[in-house]
Design an enzyme around this catalytic site. Structure first.
Site, PDB file in Angstrom:
ATOM      1  CG  HIS A 181       3.952  -4.715  -1.205  1.00 46.18           C
ATOM      2  ND1 HIS A 181       4.769  -4.189  -2.168  1.00 46.18           N
ATOM      3  CD2 HIS A 181       3.443  -3.655  -0.544  1.00 46.18           C
ATOM      4  CE1 HIS A 181       4.747  -2.876  -2.103  1.00 46.18           C
ATOM      5  NE2 HIS A 181       3.953  -2.521  -1.121  1.00 46.18           N
ATOM      6  CG  ASP A 229       6.811  -4.771  -4.740  1.00 47.88           C
ATOM      7  OD1 ASP A 229       7.225  -3.795  -4.114  1.00 47.88           O
ATOM      8  OD2 ASP A 229       5.757  -5.373  -4.449  1.00 47.88           O
TER       9      ASP A 229
HETATM   10  P1  NAD Z   1      -4.603   7.596   1.780  1.00 45.09           P
HETATM   11  O1  NAD Z   1      -4.527   7.744   3.260  1.00 45.09           O
HETATM   12  O2  NAD Z   1      -4.329   8.759   0.902  1.00 45.09           O
HETATM   13  O3  NAD Z   1      -6.055   7.076   1.404  1.00 45.09           O
HETATM   14  C1  NAD Z   1      -6.658   6.029   2.075  1.00 45.09           C
HETATM   15  C2  NAD Z   1      -8.155   6.275   1.981  1.00 45.09           C
HETATM   16  O4  NAD Z   1      -8.797   5.130   2.510  1.00 45.09           O
HETATM   17  C3  NAD Z   1      -8.620   7.481   2.790  1.00 45.09           C
HETATM   18  O5  NAD Z   1      -9.399   8.338   1.965  1.00 45.09           O
HETATM   19  C4  NAD Z   1      -9.453   6.860   3.901  1.00 45.09           C
HETATM   20  O6  NAD Z   1     -10.556   7.683   4.272  1.00 45.09           O
HETATM   21  C5  NAD Z   1      -9.919   5.582   3.226  1.00 45.09           C
HETATM   22  N1  NAD Z   1     -10.308   4.511   4.133  1.00 45.09           N
HETATM   23  C6  NAD Z   1      -9.773   4.188   5.330  1.00 45.09           C
HETATM   24  N2  NAD Z   1     -10.443   3.171   5.866  1.00 45.09           N
HETATM   25  C7  NAD Z   1     -11.395   2.815   4.986  1.00 45.09           C
HETATM   26  C8  NAD Z   1     -12.411   1.841   4.989  1.00 45.09           C
HETATM   27  N3  NAD Z   1     -12.580   1.007   6.020  1.00 45.09           N
HETATM   28  N4  NAD Z   1     -13.232   1.756   3.916  1.00 45.09           N
HETATM   29  C9  NAD Z   1     -13.080   2.594   2.882  1.00 45.09           C
HETATM   30  N5  NAD Z   1     -12.168   3.557   2.836  1.00 45.09           N
HETATM   31  C10 NAD Z   1     -11.319   3.661   3.874  1.00 45.09           C
HETATM   32  O7  NAD Z   1      -3.696   6.347   1.398  1.00 45.09           O
HETATM   33  P2  NAD Z   1      -3.100   5.943  -0.029  1.00 45.09           P
HETATM   34  O8  NAD Z   1      -1.839   6.637  -0.243  1.00 45.09           O
HETATM   35  O9  NAD Z   1      -4.187   6.039  -1.054  1.00 45.09           O
HETATM   36  O10 NAD Z   1      -2.702   4.416   0.222  1.00 45.09           O
HETATM   37  C11 NAD Z   1      -3.673   3.427   0.476  1.00 45.09           C
HETATM   38  C12 NAD Z   1      -3.025   2.119   0.892  1.00 45.09           C
HETATM   39  O11 NAD Z   1      -2.237   1.593  -0.174  1.00 45.09           O
HETATM   40  C13 NAD Z   1      -2.060   2.229   2.070  1.00 45.09           C
HETATM   41  O12 NAD Z   1      -2.266   1.107   2.910  1.00 45.09           O
HETATM   42  C14 NAD Z   1      -0.683   2.144   1.436  1.00 45.09           C
HETATM   43  O13 NAD Z   1       0.281   1.682   2.347  1.00 45.09           O
HETATM   44  C15 NAD Z   1      -0.979   1.147   0.355  1.00 45.09           C
HETATM   45  N6  NAD Z   1       0.007   1.051  -0.734  1.00 45.09           N
HETATM   46  C16 NAD Z   1       0.261  -0.184  -1.245  1.00 45.09           C
HETATM   47  C17 NAD Z   1       1.149  -0.346  -2.272  1.00 45.09           C
HETATM   48  C18 NAD Z   1       1.442  -1.718  -2.857  1.00 45.09           C
HETATM   49  O14 NAD Z   1       2.341  -1.807  -3.724  1.00 45.09           O
HETATM   50  N7  NAD Z   1       0.768  -2.806  -2.496  1.00 45.09           N
HETATM   51  C19 NAD Z   1       1.805   0.776  -2.784  1.00 45.09           C
HETATM   52  C20 NAD Z   1       1.512   2.028  -2.272  1.00 45.09           C
HETATM   53  C21 NAD Z   1       0.600   2.160  -1.232  1.00 45.09           C
HETATM   54  C1  LMR Z   2       5.116   1.093  -1.541  1.00 44.34           C
HETATM   55  O1  LMR Z   2       5.633   0.011  -1.862  1.00 44.34           O
HETATM   56  O2  LMR Z   2       5.354   2.160  -2.137  1.00 44.34           O
HETATM   57  C2  LMR Z   2       4.178   1.126  -0.369  1.00 44.34           C
HETATM   58  O3  LMR Z   2       3.692  -0.147  -0.103  1.00 44.34           O
HETATM   59  C3  LMR Z   2       4.886   1.712   0.808  1.00 44.34           C
HETATM   60  C4  LMR Z   2       4.020   1.704   2.031  1.00 44.34           C
HETATM   61  O4  LMR Z   2       4.446   1.103   3.017  1.00 44.34           O
HETATM   62  O5  LMR Z   2       2.921   2.295   2.002  1.00 44.34           O
END
Ligand code: NAD
Ligand code: LMR
Length: 329
Positions: free
Chosen positions: A188, A160
């Site tokens: 967030h 962000d």
């Molecule tokens: P994704 O679905 O591509 O990958 C998630 C992975 O986590 C998968 O491979 C799944 O098998 C694994 N997983 C699920 N449960 C698990 C567990 N208990 N232990 C270990 N591994 C586990 O998702 P992504 O796109 O990589 O995103 C991951 C997370 O990050 C999501 O929650 C998304 O919303 C979040 N995110 C946060 C931000 C931020 O700014 N804070 C930004 C983008 C995404």
């Molecule tokens: C982002 O800020 O891109 C992600 O946290 C969005 C989401 O909800 O996975």
């Protein structure tokens, strides 16, 4: 090089953020170009094969700093001796899904992982929670790790922060490197508050330079706060490379320090500063030095900012209450 490798644990290693993150960690961008790393990849059983494929690719890069890769579906093994833990694995939000819906789906993941960190991580463990809802997931993990200092559990609002810098640079024609002291407050989520009242553009106050409260309220704040949803809408998947980039920035800054005259934004356990209830994990302006962070104190919060900080903090207290009711705290 004889230095002992730093153990970095990444959960959700086979996911899309994991794929964008691991190569950068192994190449030295997380901790520094002279710091060897050993990776521990935690996945659920269905993710192990894909994680093995990623590990093969990591091997094929012949990274000089990469001293080992372990892949497991056992959290106790994954966090054993961990110095840095990036908790990415979670269920990403999909189209039409509200972040609040994720609380029960993801809360259960972070309690056992917090306990595993408590029982097995190294004494200097630093935790960054990326998986959403990141602030409250960090709170759940922290509550399950009573022997680890609470301040070691942080949540990612650096994406962000970076988004806000980029939007402000585009509006003013400034270089991103000219923008300092921007703050993300709160959660967030779409309630987050990107604050430019203390920010500077090439040394001049950003809010005065922009001088357009309507743009601030109707364009800047919603664009930054809803950027995650906009990316999901456009890509059909949540942000990945930019999220991995922000995770690298967050840990790198935490370990290596903020530049003089600047600060960053991190989701951290509140000490009650700026009227944010103690204990919740909320984003603040922080400076970092020698692996520690401190909340920037003494900022004057105007009415415009106060209302927005309070709204995001209210959402965080509601999330805390909801996970408490679910027995996760
Ligand atoms: P994704 O679905 O591509 O990958 C998630 C992975 O986590 C998968 O491979 C799944 O098998 C694994 N997983 C699920 N449960 C698990 C567990 N208990 N232990 C270990 N591994 C586990 O998702 P992504 O796109 O990589 O995103 C991951 C997370 O990050 C999501 O929650 C998304 O919303 C979040 N995110 C946060 C931000 C931020 O700014 N804070 C930004 C983008 C995404
Ligand atoms: C982002 O800020 O891109 C992600 O946290 C969005 C989401 O909800 O996975």
């Amino acid at each position: 090089m004889t230095r002992t490798p730093v153990n970095v644990t990444v959960t959700g290693a086979a996911g899309q953020i994991g794929y964008a993150l691991l190569f950068r960690i192994a190449s030295g961008q997380l901790l520094g170009a002279d710091v060897p790393v050993s990776l521990r990849l935690l996945e659920i059983p269905q993710g192990l094969k894909a994680a093995e494929g990623t590990a093969m690719e990591l091997d094929d890069c012949a990274f000089p700093l990469l001293r080992g890769i372990e892949i497991t579906d056992d959290a106790n093994a994954a966090f054993s001796g961990a110095n840095v833990a990036l908790l990415v694995g979670a269920r990403p939000r999909t189209k039409g899904m509200e972040r609040g819906d994720l609380l029960s789906a993801n809360g259960g993941i972070f309690k056992p992982q917090g306990k595993a960190i408590n029982d097995h991580a190294a004494d200097d463990i630093k935790v960054l929670v990326v998986g959403n809802p990141a602030n409250t997931n960090a709170l759940i993990a922290q509550a399950a790790a009573p022997d680890v200092p609470a301040e070691r559990f942080t949540a990612m609002t650096r994406l962000d922060h970076n988004r806000a810098i980029s939007q402000l640079a585009a509006k003013t024609g400034a270089a991103v490197t000219d923008i300092k002291r921007l703050t993300i407050w709160g959660n967030h989520s779409a309630t987050q508050y990107p604050d430019i009242f203390h920010a500077e553009i090439a040394g001049k106050n950003a809010a005065e330079t922009v001088n357009d409260e309507q743009w601030l309220a109707d364009t800047f704040i919603p664009t930054v706060a809803k950027r995650g949803a906009a990316i999901i809408e456009a890509r059909g998947a949540s942000s990945a490379a930019s999220a991995a980039n922000a995770a690298i920035d967050h840990v790198h800054t935490w370990v290596n320090g903020t530049p003089a005259g600047d600060w960053t934004s991190m989701g951290i356990p509140s000490d009650g500063s700026y009227g944010v209830p103690e204990g919740i994990i909320s984003s603040f302006p922080v400076t970092t030095k020698d692996g520690r962070y401190e909340i920037v104190q003494g900022l004057d919060i105007n009415d415009f900012s106060r209302a927005r900080i309070d709204a995001s903090v209210k959402e965080l207290t509601e999330e805390r209450d909801a996970v408490r009711e679910l027995g996760l705290l």
